[in-house]
Structure formats: structure tokens, C-alpha cells
Write a protein that holds these residues in place. Sequence first.
Motif, mmCIF file in Angstrom:
data_model
loop_
_atom_site.group_PDB
_atom_site.id
_atom_site.type_symbol
_atom_site.label_atom_id
_atom_site.label_comp_id
_atom_site.label_asym_id
_atom_site.label_seq_id
_atom_site.Cartn_x
_atom_site.Cartn_y
_atom_site.Cartn_z
ATOM 1 N N ASN A 120 0.846 -1.199 0.000
ATOM 2 C CA ASN A 120 0.000 0.000 0.000
ATOM 3 C C ASN A 120 0.878 1.244 0.000
ATOM 4 O O ASN A 120 0.833 2.060 0.913
ATOM 5 N N THR B 111 1.290 3.554 -2.762
ATOM 6 C CA THR B 111 1.020 4.340 -3.962
ATOM 7 C C THR B 111 1.301 5.822 -3.698
ATOM 8 O O THR B 111 1.009 6.327 -2.610
ATOM 9 N N SER C 196 -7.776 6.243 5.850
ATOM 10 C CA SER C 196 -8.763 5.223 5.496
ATOM 11 C C SER C 196 -10.106 5.439 6.172
ATOM 12 O O SER C 196 -11.129 4.963 5.671
ATOM 13 N N ARG D 127 -11.914 -1.236 0.209
ATOM 14 C CA ARG D 127 -12.938 -0.769 -0.720
ATOM 15 C C ARG D 127 -13.614 -1.892 -1.506
ATOM 16 O O ARG D 127 -14.828 -1.870 -1.724
ATOM 17 N N ASP D 128 -12.827 -2.883 -1.907
ATOM 18 C CA ASP D 128 -13.345 -3.923 -2.795
ATOM 19 C C ASP D 128 -13.544 -5.273 -2.108
ATOM 20 O O ASP D 128 -13.846 -6.264 -2.780
ATOM 21 N N ARG E 32 -6.490 -8.703 -4.558
ATOM 22 C CA ARG E 32 -7.100 -7.504 -5.134
ATOM 23 C C ARG E 32 -7.663 -6.601 -4.040
ATOM 24 O O ARG E 32 -7.488 -5.375 -4.083
ATOM 25 N N SER E 33 -8.311 -7.202 -3.063
ATOM 26 C CA SER E 33 -8.880 -6.413 -1.969
ATOM 27 C C SER E 33 -7.791 -5.741 -1.153
ATOM 28 O O SER E 33 -7.908 -4.570 -0.762
ATOM 29 N N ALA F 71 -6.401 -2.570 -2.609
ATOM 30 C CA ALA F 71 -7.326 -1.445 -2.719
ATOM 31 C C ALA F 71 -7.727 -0.907 -1.355
ATOM 32 O O ALA F 71 -8.880 -0.550 -1.118
ATOM 33 N N SER F 72 -6.759 -0.855 -0.428
ATOM 34 C CA SER F 72 -7.012 -0.292 0.897
ATOM 35 C C SER F 72 -6.961 1.235 0.819
ATOM 36 O O SER F 72 -6.015 1.805 0.248
ATOM 37 N N LEU F 73 -7.941 1.885 1.404
ATOM 38 C CA LEU F 73 -8.026 3.344 1.331
ATOM 39 C C LEU F 73 -6.826 4.008 1.986
ATOM 40 O O LEU F 73 -6.321 3.554 3.010
ATOM 41 N N GLY G 113 -3.215 2.034 -0.857
ATOM 42 C CA GLY G 113 -3.265 1.430 -2.180
ATOM 43 C C GLY G 113 -4.042 2.285 -3.164
ATOM 44 O O GLY G 113 -3.706 2.360 -4.348
ATOM 45 N N VAL G 114 -5.105 2.910 -2.678
ATOM 46 C CA VAL G 114 -5.928 3.828 -3.484
ATOM 47 C C VAL G 114 -6.200 5.070 -2.642
ATOM 48 O O VAL G 114 -5.953 5.087 -1.430
#
Length: 336
Positions: free
Chosen positions: A54, A56, A63, A91-92, A101-102, A105-107, A110-111
Motif C-alpha cells: 500500500n 502508492t 482510510s 474498498r473492494d 485484489r482487496s 485497494a485499501s483506502l 493502495g488507493v
Amino acid sequence: MKAYQIVSDGGFEAIELVEREAPTPGRGEVLVALRAASLNYRDLMIAGGGYPLNDTKPVIPLSDGAGEVVAVGDGVTQWQPGDRVMASFMRDWIAGPMNQRSLMASLGGGVDGVLAERFVMPAHALVRIPSHLGFDEAATLPCAALVAWNGLTSAGTKAGDHVLIIGAGGVATFGVQLSRALGAVPIIASINDQNLDQLKSLGAAHTINGETHPEWHEEVMRLTGGRGVDHVLESGGPGTLGKSILSTRVGGTITLIGVVAQGDPPPLDMAMFKCLTLRGVSVGSVEMLESMSRAIEASELRPVVGERFGFDEAIDAYRAFAERRRFGKVVITCEA
């Protein structure tokens, strides 16, 4: 709109406040006006760089956020403007087991996270705020509370079980409150007497100061009549895992939720002989957040907010959290 973003590994002091174009919700998405956000230890690590899976950049941090629905995209029927919602950390991850994938996509890592005046989320990633809570209280739930809830419920914690909780931070606080809501008996092991007193007032049945009782596992065994606890919420990692193993009953469970303390390798032979289950948790799914929220509403549990800062004071909030000046969650509010 105003938003914060992490652009380097320079720590929270290097986080920038920028102007961005306000987002619009696409199909299946919801636009949320932030009303409050809260900080977790992970947020300090992300700002410093190198957080596993995570990392990015640039990324909007944090989060944990709660707010009000402003607009919905095509195909969204479960939300409407004015609804009070909080964003799911993963998120996912809607339900079922965790997957790669989940995790990616951690707030806030990762995103993009929630530290912006407006943010867009998939409709499936929002959960209704418990009716008795304000935005500031709800903003404390998606990470620390859900870690505790996931750990407790996945271990099958039930009324009468003894739960050992290591530490005295956000997860530990929710661990005490949620253990009590489930009818369990929480025991806290930490080194901060002031925090231990606070946790006692929140429902901890017993508190143990690890400095006063260096062999604190012996005190745990004494308190449980030599049987050991049914379940451990273990946040220390290498520094405490060995004594947690020694504190757990035969056939019990240790849930690994952090690795903040250094120490010697744990006695894995005892874990084997005791037939213990050691498992890690990574926050939780949307489905778990929904079930926890229902339990919080039913029990009228209230999160502990220690300090509040305005949106323009977000860096001060980071600083207060890093210095651990007060007991309870650090919250950033955003006015309507």
C-alpha cells in the motif's frame, strides 16, 4: 476542493494540502462530503514510505472517514443525498475471504483515501452510520474497531470467554468495548497506567502493567485460575507473542493484529503443544463492517474521541497522534 496528498516518503510533515477538481460519481458510485476522519498507526507508516502493498504515490491519505451523501451515479439505488455513511477500509472486499485484489485497494495507501472535502466511493463500499453516533464518532470505526471485531468474531468469542488484549491504543480500546458487548471478559496488558485506568473504566475486567509484572503471563494465568485465556488480540508481535502463547489455554486462539514491539522469537513449540490457532487479520470486509455497526447500535457503544482538529489543521492532528498526547482517537472534522 481542498485535499491532502502524500507525494513523498518524508513523513506526515511533508503531506501537501492541494486544490483539486471536485470529483463526480460515475455509474455505481457515490459522492460523499467528508464530515470527519480519524487517524491510525498505519497512516504514520504510509506517510513515511514503504508500507507493504500500500505504497502508492501520490495518494490522498487516511482510510477512516464518515460523511454525507451528496450525489449518486447511475444505477445506485441504495443511497440517496443526505444519507450518513462511512467508507469501508477495504474498498473492494465485500464479503468472504480476503484476496490480493482487496488488499491492494485499501483506502489511503493502495488507493485514494478520504482526507478531502469530497470523495467518491463505489456504492458497495459504504455502510450506514449507527443512528446514535455523530460523524466524529463514526469516523473512528472502519479500521481500529473493525480489526477488533474481526479478531473477536472470527475466533468465535462468546459470552464468558476470557480475552487478553495487548496494548492500550485504538484497537485495544475497541477490543474492550466490543468484548463486553459480546459478553466476554477482557483483560488488558500494557505499560501505561493512565491508559489502563481509562480502559478499566470502559469495562476491562482486569488490567496488568507489564513493567510492574514483567512476567505478565503468570498474572494472566493467575487471573484465569491456571487455565489461560480463550483468545488473545495480539498487537505487539515479536516483543509480546511469546508471553501471549504462554497466556493462552489449550486449544485457544491468538489473533495477530500488529507488530510494534521488538523481542525474542516466541516459543513456537508451546504453540504446537497447546494446539493453538495463530492467525492474522487485515481489518475486515464491508459485510463485517455492517454487522459490527448493527452490534454497536444495539449495544449503544460510543467510541472514545480524544482530540479533534479542523480540516486545515490535519498536520497538527498527525502530530498529536504521533506524540500520543491523549487517550482516545484523534479526529479531523470537516464543516459542511
